[in-house]
Write a protein that holds these residues in place. Sequence first.
Motif, PDB file in Angstrom:
ATOM      1  N   GLY A   1      -8.220   0.540   2.563  1.00  0.00           N
ATOM      2  CA  GLY A   1      -8.740  -0.806   2.347  1.00  0.00           C
ATOM      3  C   GLY A   1      -7.611  -1.810   2.266  1.00  0.00           C
ATOM      4  N   SER A   2      -7.685  -2.727   1.308  1.00  0.00           N
ATOM      5  CA  SER A   2      -6.598  -3.688   1.108  1.00  0.00           C
ATOM      6  C   SER A   2      -5.528  -3.060   0.224  1.00  0.00           C
ATOM      7  CB  SER A   2      -7.130  -4.964   0.446  1.00  0.00           C
ATOM      8  OG  SER A   2      -7.474  -4.702  -0.906  1.00  0.00           O
ATOM      9  N   ALA A   3      -4.455  -3.801   0.009  1.00  0.00           N
ATOM     10  CA  ALA A   3      -3.386  -3.294  -0.856  1.00  0.00           C
ATOM     11  C   ALA A   3      -3.695  -3.509  -2.333  1.00  0.00           C
ATOM     12  CB  ALA A   3      -2.068  -3.974  -0.498  1.00  0.00           C
ATOM     13  N   GLU A   4      -4.791  -4.171  -2.647  1.00  0.00           N
ATOM     14  CA  GLU A   4      -5.153  -4.426  -4.044  1.00  0.00           C
ATOM     15  C   GLU A   4      -5.524  -3.129  -4.751  1.00  0.00           C
ATOM     16  OE1 GLU A   4      -4.781  -7.402  -5.245  1.00  0.00           O
ATOM     17  OE2 GLU A   4      -4.326  -8.299  -3.293  1.00  0.00           O
ATOM     18  N   LYS A   5      -5.317  -3.088  -6.060  1.00  0.00           N
ATOM     19  CA  LYS A   5      -5.679  -1.961  -6.913  1.00  0.00           C
ATOM     20  C   LYS A   5      -5.043  -0.662  -6.425  1.00  0.00           C
ATOM     21  CE  LYS A   5     -10.116  -4.081  -8.125  1.00  0.00           C
ATOM     22  NZ  LYS A   5     -11.598  -3.928  -8.154  1.00  0.00           N
ATOM     23  N   GLY A   6      -3.781  -0.753  -6.019  1.00  0.00           N
ATOM     24  CA  GLY A   6      -3.106   0.409  -5.456  1.00  0.00           C
ATOM     25  C   GLY A   6      -3.013   1.580  -6.413  1.00  0.00           C
ATOM     26  N   ALA A   7      -2.707   1.321  -7.688  1.00  0.00           N
ATOM     27  CA  ALA A   7      -2.575   2.405  -8.656  1.00  0.00           C
ATOM     28  C   ALA A   7      -3.899   3.151  -8.834  1.00  0.00           C
ATOM     29  CB  ALA A   7      -2.081   1.862  -9.990  1.00  0.00           C
ATOM     30  N   ALA A   8      -5.005   2.400  -8.930  1.00  0.00           N
ATOM     31  CA  ALA A   8      -6.321   3.024  -9.092  1.00  0.00           C
ATOM     32  C   ALA A   8      -6.686   3.834  -7.849  1.00  0.00           C
ATOM     33  CB  ALA A   8      -7.375   1.950  -9.355  1.00  0.00           C
ATOM     34  N   LYS A   9      -6.358   3.320  -6.683  1.00  0.00           N
ATOM     35  CA  LYS A   9      -6.645   4.058  -5.447  1.00  0.00           C
ATOM     36  C   LYS A   9      -5.823   5.332  -5.372  1.00  0.00           C
ATOM     37  CE  LYS A   9      -8.042  -0.052  -2.875  1.00  0.00           C
ATOM     38  NZ  LYS A   9      -7.799  -0.972  -1.745  1.00  0.00           N
ATOM     39  N   GLY A  10      -4.574   5.260  -5.813  1.00  0.00           N
ATOM     40  CA  GLY A  10      -3.740   6.454  -5.826  1.00  0.00           C
ATOM     41  C   GLY A  10      -4.312   7.539  -6.726  1.00  0.00           C
ATOM     42  N   ARG A  11      -4.781   7.142  -7.906  1.00  0.00           N
ATOM     43  CA  ARG A  11      -5.379   8.129  -8.817  1.00  0.00           C
ATOM     44  C   ARG A  11      -6.654   8.710  -8.233  1.00  0.00           C
ATOM     45  NH1 ARG A  11      -3.718   4.140 -12.593  1.00  0.00           N
ATOM     46  NH2 ARG A  11      -5.824   3.245 -12.640  1.00  0.00           N
ATOM     47  N   ALA A  12      -7.479   7.854  -7.622  1.00  0.00           N
ATOM     48  CA  ALA A  12      -8.729   8.328  -7.026  1.00  0.00           C
ATOM     49  C   ALA A  12      -8.446   9.298  -5.879  1.00  0.00           C
ATOM     50  CB  ALA A  12      -9.550   7.142  -6.531  1.00  0.00           C
ATOM     51  N   LEU A  13      -7.449   8.994  -5.068  1.00  0.00           N
ATOM     52  CA  LEU A  13      -7.122   9.864  -3.944  1.00  0.00           C
ATOM     53  C   LEU A  13      -6.611  11.216  -4.431  1.00  0.00           C
ATOM     54  CD1 LEU A  13      -6.824  10.291  -0.920  1.00  0.00           C
ATOM     55  CD2 LEU A  13      -4.586   9.171  -1.046  1.00  0.00           C
ATOM     56  N   THR A  14      -5.775  11.223  -5.445  1.00  0.00           N
ATOM     57  CA  THR A  14      -5.272  12.477  -5.997  1.00  0.00           C
ATOM     58  C   THR A  14      -6.414  13.345  -6.511  1.00  0.00           C
ATOM     59  OG1 THR A  14      -3.173  11.439  -6.616  1.00  0.00           O
ATOM     60  CG2 THR A  14      -3.758  13.490  -7.730  1.00  0.00           C
ATOM     61  N   ALA A  15      -7.366  12.720  -7.213  1.00  0.00           N
ATOM     62  CA  ALA A  15      -8.514  13.472  -7.736  1.00  0.00           C
ATOM     63  C   ALA A  15      -9.383  13.995  -6.600  1.00  0.00           C
ATOM     64  CB  ALA A  15      -9.338  12.569  -8.656  1.00  0.00           C
ATOM     65  N   LEU A  16      -9.587  13.193  -5.563  1.00  0.00           N
ATOM     66  CA  LEU A  16     -10.393  13.624  -4.421  1.00  0.00           C
ATOM     67  C   LEU A  16      -9.772  14.830  -3.734  1.00  0.00           C
ATOM     68  CD1 LEU A  16     -11.653  10.496  -2.407  1.00  0.00           C
ATOM     69  CD2 LEU A  16     -13.041  12.249  -3.543  1.00  0.00           C
ATOM     70  N   MET A  17      -8.485  14.774  -3.517  1.00  0.00           N
ATOM     71  CA  MET A  17      -7.810  15.867  -2.813  1.00  0.00           C
ATOM     72  C   MET A  17      -7.868  17.167  -3.598  1.00  0.00           C
ATOM     73  SD  MET A  17      -4.483  14.012  -1.112  1.00  0.00           S
ATOM     74  CE  MET A  17      -4.640  13.199   0.482  1.00  0.00           C
TER      75      MET A  17
ATOM     76  N   ALA B   1       0.834  -1.203   0.000  1.00  0.00           N
ATOM     77  CA  ALA B   1       0.000   0.000   0.000  1.00  0.00           C
ATOM     78  C   ALA B   1       0.870   1.254   0.000  1.00  0.00           C
ATOM     79  CB  ALA B   1      -0.935  -0.001   1.203  1.00  0.00           C
ATOM     80  N   ALA B   2       1.904   1.279   0.851  1.00  0.00           N
ATOM     81  CA  ALA B   2       2.787   2.445   0.921  1.00  0.00           C
ATOM     82  C   ALA B   2       3.510   2.665  -0.395  1.00  0.00           C
ATOM     83  CB  ALA B   2       3.786   2.273   2.061  1.00  0.00           C
TER      84      ALA B   2
END
Length: 264
Positions: free
Chosen positions: A226-242, A190-191
Motif C-alpha cells: 500500500g502506501s508508506a504510512e503505518k510502516g511499523a504496523a504493516k511490518g508487524r502484521a506481515l511478520t505475523a502473517l508469514m 516503505a523499504a
Amino acid sequence: MAGSATAERGARQQESSGPPLVRRLGPQRLRMIIILALVVVLLGAGAVWVLYGSTWLRVERVSVSGTSVLTPQQVREAAAVPVGSPLISVDIDAIENRLRTELPRIDEVDVVRSWPHGIGLKVTERTPILLVRKGAKFVEVDDEGVRFATVSEAPKGVPLLEMAVSSSRSAAASLRRFGEARLVREAVRAAGSLPAAVARDTRTVKVRSYDGISLELRGGRTVAWGSAEKGAAKGRALTALMKAAPAARHFDVSAPTAPASSGS
C-alpha cells in the motif's frame, strides 16, 4: 606652636609628593605588578610560538576510522589535511566540507585534533536501502532518499526499485500530484520499515502509485504494502502473517488492521 604646625604641614606635603600611582600603590607593589605583567606577556608570547612557530605541535599523521566501502586512503586524499602545518591552525570545518563534497557516500564525519601531532577523521558511511538501475549500473539510495553512489555491481541484500506507474487514470493522477521524486521517497520509507528478515528476502520494491507499493520476495512471493504510512504496523502484521501461513504466496498488509494471505 606656629613653628610646629609649619613643620607638620611640610612633612605632609613631602609625603604627598610624587606620582599619583606611586602614592596609591607604593613602590614595591608597583614593581611587583610590572614584573607580573612582563611575565604574563612573555608566557603569552611563548605559548603563541609553541603553537604556531615551533615544530613541536605540527600535523604529522592523519588517522581514519569508520570506513567500510571507502578506503582510508580515499578519505585522506579527499580531506587534504595540510600535513606539516601547525595543528592549532588546521581548519576543521573546511576538512569536513571537503569530505562531504568529494565523497557523497559519507553521511557523518567528525574531525578532531589529536595532540600533539595528529588529525583524526571518523566517518560514518551511508547505507543503501534501495537500488535504482542506471543502464548497466546501479545507483545507491539511502534511508533519506539521497542518491549517493553509482556502482557496477548490486550490493547483496539491497532490493531494486522499480517504477511501474501504469497508464491508468488513478496511477497517472498519483504521478501528477506527487511527482516521481516523491514516489521514490515513499518507496524508501516503505523499504526502511521492513522487518530485517523480510528486508533480506526482498528482491524488488515496485511503485505503481502513492498507495500502490508492493514487494517481490525471494521464491516468487509478493506483498501488497500500500502506501508508506503505518510502516511499523504493516511490518508487524506481515511478520505475523508469514508465521501463520508459511506456505502462502501472496500477502496483503495495505490495511494492517485487516491483513490477508493467499496462495500456497
